[in-house]
Design an enzyme around this catalytic site. Structure first.
Site, PDB file in Angstrom:
ATOM      1  N   THR B 154       9.064   1.904 -16.373  1.00 33.58           N
ATOM      2  CA  THR B 154       9.939   1.299 -15.374  1.00 33.58           C
ATOM      3  C   THR B 154      10.963   2.303 -14.829  1.00 33.58           C
ATOM      4  O   THR B 154      11.506   3.105 -15.573  1.00 33.58           O
ATOM      5  CB  THR B 154      10.666   0.104 -16.018  1.00 33.58           C
ATOM      6  OG1 THR B 154       9.671  -0.799 -16.490  1.00 33.58           O
ATOM      7  CG2 THR B 154      11.570  -0.605 -15.027  1.00 33.58           C
ATOM      8  N   GLY B 193      13.133   1.164 -24.009  1.00 35.04           N
ATOM      9  CA  GLY B 193      13.781   0.947 -25.299  1.00 35.04           C
ATOM     10  C   GLY B 193      13.683   2.183 -26.177  1.00 35.04           C
ATOM     11  O   GLY B 193      12.753   2.981 -26.039  1.00 35.04           O
ATOM     12  N   GLU B 437       7.444  -7.609 -19.337  1.00 34.69           N
ATOM     13  CA  GLU B 437       5.976  -7.703 -19.430  1.00 34.69           C
ATOM     14  C   GLU B 437       5.384  -8.554 -18.308  1.00 34.69           C
ATOM     15  O   GLU B 437       4.516  -9.389 -18.540  1.00 34.69           O
ATOM     16  CB  GLU B 437       5.550  -8.253 -20.805  1.00 34.69           C
ATOM     17  CG  GLU B 437       5.915  -7.375 -21.984  1.00 34.69           C
ATOM     18  CD  GLU B 437       5.291  -5.987 -21.904  1.00 34.69           C
ATOM     19  OE1 GLU B 437       4.296  -5.802 -21.191  1.00 34.69           O
ATOM     20  OE2 GLU B 437       5.851  -5.080 -22.565  1.00 34.69           O
TER      21      GLU B 437
END
Lengths: 674, 674
Positions: B154, B193, B437
């Site tokens: 992303t 993350g 997701e």
């Protein structure tokens, strides 16, 4: 023109130029933004005053909300106290008074992020419930901040149902004192704002006992902390209830009382008094008390609900014309996400609802003012209607706007989930409004009780208050719409809403009667109808909101494109309500399936129409960048730069002990380059 | 019996005795709780293994979640890293392996509060997308934690639409390197993350350029931090993106690349390779890639969505039998709030949905396993159906459960709003599942695309996958129900759901064709139908969920009251869906108004039936107190004591500098007693 006027007040961006994708949206506004802002404010003069207040507050660094999203609960509390204390000075400096025209804009400019709000409630309680002598003693002390007040009603085990409160106040004739106790853990006061750490005094609600007899709930003034060193008074245990979803700046508190003695004079005694010999005397009418709750419920709609909702709309809509994602047409540039029908369907009904409820709020304010004038003439006739409408709309508006803010948040994808977008804190704040000042389901049932009563009266030919006369006029007809354009006629959709509201009320009244006639006890029968009663109350409020919006549009100036765009929003609000709740309109065949398809077609058409003015419509809310405090929603639309700039300031970008403690030993012995 | 067996695992209360209002609910269970737990776990042996894992984790103080609600983002991050490192040791100690039966219970026992989850995604990416040589090099390093991996896809300006990513990887034949750049601010990697503070490596997705030609998105292994001192590598700017609604424990990061060079061997090359001379070679099938997304979407339903949803149900339902508020019958004790129909109507449909979606998840798992086996036989036929179902259910279940947790939170009133209830963090966590997701609206439109395609095929008499064969079988009949009991027959309600799903799909397909035939371009026509396409996709998933629940109940053991109570829940799930969405069933007259009234009657009757077993039904989820981490939801129901105990530990009960700085000067000169 509209652009220039607004931009003066939307500064705070270090970045300068407006994102061209956002700028282009403003060039094609079909109406004059500045005029719409004035309409929302209630006149151009009000706009001027509001902007002056905002300017004064925002230019003062003490009131800054920069870095707020990085602060701990303790830091937020400290900042709120600092702001509250500074505000006194500021008001004096600016010549603002509590009765002046500027006052109502201060809270908005501060985004509510200030301490001692309960101090105001403390003062209002004494003014309303205290004797002249009590008012004369306490109000000057409170006004000069010689004490800090709070309001202790809710208990750990008791909220809405006031009769259930367990705190006791036993009158001791020997010493002329009340002895206050929280006899069980569930009796502990819990939630009162400003009480956890700040307050020195509170108005505490307790069951009054005299000579062993209970006289019900009464209010008492109680000192809880020393005025010299702030230590807790004897018999008092108090503290902060800890972390919450929002309101980190408020020290919501708990309070345990163990045989705390207060003088007889500390029972607020405008309506009830305990004489020295223990005689209990009731005096005057308590009806005005209910009026206080009505006041609070109406005033919170504007400050606590509509403002955050309009902020969320502003953020999500501005972001949706800056964010490009995927392609609408092959070979072209990626599309602005607001050009997708699904994104329009998420956001534009929220925008329409923000305007609808703004006008509902005006309607309630006006009704309230009339009611207030009547009460001063000792005429309490309007109270039941006012109570029903304020309860119902408090529930319906808080619920709708909470859901709306969540939709705005999700419509911004991952960035909406970042605190830096401002949306999470708007959501967690507005959510609380569904709970405080009357839990929504209970409020809707109060509205429903009024509806059922009025429906019965109307059916029996008795007169009923103006907002419910329609209940007598149930027509068994059919919706007369013949094509999709007919559904842009307010007469058509207002009647559809009216029909649905009458049907839900009358059907539930019939079920209730059937149950009672079949031998079910009254309270059981009521409980078995509550799910449907809630539906009826919502339908009633929705009908009033639609009707009021249409009537407001009717009266607007036709100049500068204002009436035209408001008419579109009114249509959208009405048709969105039908589209989202088709069953209520299809049920008894009032609307046919073919007509429902027309509603859908008109509704979807409207989305494309309003999409063109979406940015000017949020610009008209006239929030400054500092007030929005959002990396996504600023006036210049420089979203990515701001997210990056802000993230770099996060305390999570400081060195963490986790590296030395855990990561280094874990990675030990590894080569420097793989 | 059920009580005793469950309580063994529901400890952690220092308070001891069970609240009698809660205890009484367990005495009248109509079924064996322990058997239902085993059913949910997939057998008693699974229950045993799960409890052993939970016991091992919860008895280890390193994994404690006590005081979690008081921690800052920095403290949460540090704790998550500490737990992740300790988990390696623990697994070794306990003999647990990644392929062992215990593994899947660890994450649940930790409530996901652990770092390095992206390290696992890093490893999976290399396993799936890397050449044998790459796997041989990197997987052992990662397994031994000689590096910490992340997954950088992303970007600030790009999410779902992968083709839009702007990061570039330019091949330099002279040096045999790729030169990586994030050429614009919107190209900056954002959200990955473990990347903000922990990761040393990442798999980064970039547009591949060779000799000036773009070959699209490819994955590259990139080192971002030194393995010796954790400093950022040359050309790398990285950090943490700051505060979010939840996931405080995760260091979601940003990453800027400025001419960072990596060797040719670092492009993951199972499917595509760049030869030394710059020749681009594609090899093998990429279809398996899509399968990875399917895997992730299905696996998150259980871990990230159903578990928090079941926790919220447990908390709210236990609290609702402990909390007493107002009176149902005059003269009696205040009533348990779960005895109010409106409270039942909030919570019991959530409970039914939790069971419904648990069984949906089983259905998806089974379908997935079959699909996986087929793919290993190089048969990719099941992929489109699997993709459509996993996308649609990811969206429908995350959306429903998010709304459900919010309902649970609000149903607990003020206490639900306290972080100590556990509900706010469940809500803020589950909300994210609607976004990550695959954004839900986009996923539903993918399901809709499949539906339209299959509908066209079925209409033309072509074969379609099993889950959509019903689309060919549109009947123009009417619902045959004659009284309210008929609506407790699965055949009746399944057919109603089927009818609604077919109608929505076929009507939208017709609208789409009409638009195209009238000259609207295909992509515009699609966009103009998307609101209705989303409705069709939801209706399809809802139909499958109802049908699957009914079929599951059919096959259950009839002993120990299990089948009977599951049948009630299935009925409630089905009727709640109709009651909440009456328009979809009334629209074309398939269901009449009279029948809808029967649905309402049966639905409301069911609430009262299931209410009796509400507590045993949440006990069967078998969450320990430590796992729930809720002052409201513990097994013993000692709500008020726990709230008070926990609040006292809050950092907001430490001395604040606000007193000395602001309150003392403000209160200065006041007498000590008023």
């Amino acid at each position: 023109m509209a652009l220039l006027e607004t931009s003066r007040y939307s500064q705070g961006s270090a970045l300068g130029s407006v994102n061209p994708d956002l700028a282009s949206e403003r060039q094609t506004a079909s109406f004059c933004v500045e005029r719409l802002t004035a309409l929302l404010d209630g006149g151009a003069e009000q706009t001027r005053i509001r902007r002056a207040v905002v300017e004064a507050i925002e230019s003062d660094p003490v009131f800054s909300r920069e870095n707020q999203y990085f602060q701990t609960q303790n830091e937020r509390y400290e900042a709120a106290v600092r702001k509250a204390v500074h505000l006194q000075k500021k008001m004096h400096e600016m010549g603002w008074t509590e009765n002046g025209p500027e006052y109502k804009y201060i809270y908005r400019a501060l985004s509510g992020d200030v301490a001692f709000l309960l101090h105001r409630v403390f003062m209002r309680s004494i003014s309303v419930l205290g004797s002249d002598k009590q008012v004369a003693k306490w109000i000057p002390l409170a006004t000069q901040h010689k004490l800090i007040g709070s309001y202790a009603q809710t208990e750990l085990g008791h909220g809405t149902y006031l009769q259930g409160l367990e705190t006791t106040a036993v009158f001791d004739t020997a010493t002329q004192e009340f002895i206050l106790n929280t006899p069980k853990i569930s009796a502990m006061k819990w939630w009162p704002g400003d009480m956890g750490r700040s307050a020195t005094h509170t108005v505490v609600f307790a069951q009054l006992y005299i000579h062993g007899k209970c006289y019900g709930i009464h209010p008492f003034i109680l000192q809880i902390r020393s005025l010299q060193d702030h230590s807790l008074c004897p018999g008092i245990t108090a503290g902060d209830i800890g972390p919450k979803m929002n309101f980190e700046h408020t020290d919501n508190g708990y309070l345990l009382l163990k045989s705390v003695r207060i003088p007889r004079e500390n029972m607020l005694s405008k309506f009830c008094e305990v004489r020295p010999d223990g005689t209990y005397v009731r005096q005057g009418s308590q009806q005005i008390n209910y009026f206080t709750m009505t006041t609070v419920r109406i005033s919170l709609i504007s400050d606590e609900v509509l403002t955050p909702f309009m902020k969320a709309c502003t953020i999500a809509i501005r972001y949706s014309v800056v964010r490009r994602q995927s392609k609408l047409k092959p070979g072209e540039q990626e599309a602005k996400i607001l050009d997708y029908q699904t994104q329009q369907e998420k956001l534009l009904p929220q925008l329409a609802a923000a305007y609808a409820f703004h006008f509902t709020n005006n309607y309630l304010q006006e009704l309230f003012n009339r009611g207030y004038a009547e009460i001063h003439r000792k005429n309490f006739d309007m109270l039941p209607e006012l109570h029903a409408l304020s309860s119902g709309f408090k529930a319906v508006i808080t619920q709708h706007c909470t859901a709306g803010v969540e939709i705005c948040l999700r419509a911004c994808g991952g960035h909406g989930y970042s605190l830096l977008s401002g949306l999470p804190s708007l959501y967690t704040k507005i959510l609380a409004s569904c709970i405080y000042e009357g839990e929504n389901t209970i409020l809707l049932l109060q509205t429903a009780r009024f509806l059922i009563k009025c429906f019965m009266a109307a059916s029996a030919g008795q007169p009923v208050p103006p907002s419910v006369t329609y209940l007598a006029a149930m027509k068994h007809g059919k919706c007369p719409a013949k094509n999709k354009l007919d559904f842009l006629s307010p007469d058509i959709y207002i009647e559809a809403y009216q029909h649905a509201a009458v049907r839900l009320t009358s059907n539930t009244a019939a079920k209730l009667q059937d149950l009672i006639q079949s031998g079910v006890k009254k309270h059981d029968a009521w409980n078995q109808c509550t799910v449907q009663l809630v539906q009826a109350a919502k339908a009633h409020c929705h009908y009033i909101a639609v009707k009021n919006f249409a009537e407001t549009v009717e009266k607007l100036e036709t100049k500068a494109g204002i009436q035209k765009i408001m008419k579109h929003l009114c249509d959208l609000f009405a048709l969105h309500g039908i589209f989202s709740n088709t069953g209520a309109f299809l049920h008894d065949g009032y609307t046919s399936a073919a007509q429902m398809d027309m509603v859908t077609a008109s509704y979807l058409d409207l989305l494309a129409v309003i999409r063109k003015d979406a940015v000017p419509l949020v610009d008209a809310f006239d929030f400054t960048d500092k007030c929005l405090n959002s990396a996504l929603g600023s006036y210049d639309g420089q979203v990515y730069q701001r997210l990056y700039e802000w993230a770099q300031k996060s305390p999570t970008n400081q060195m963490s002990p986790a590296y030395e403690r855990y990561l280094k030993p874990l990675l030990h012995n590894t080569l420097s380059k793989l």
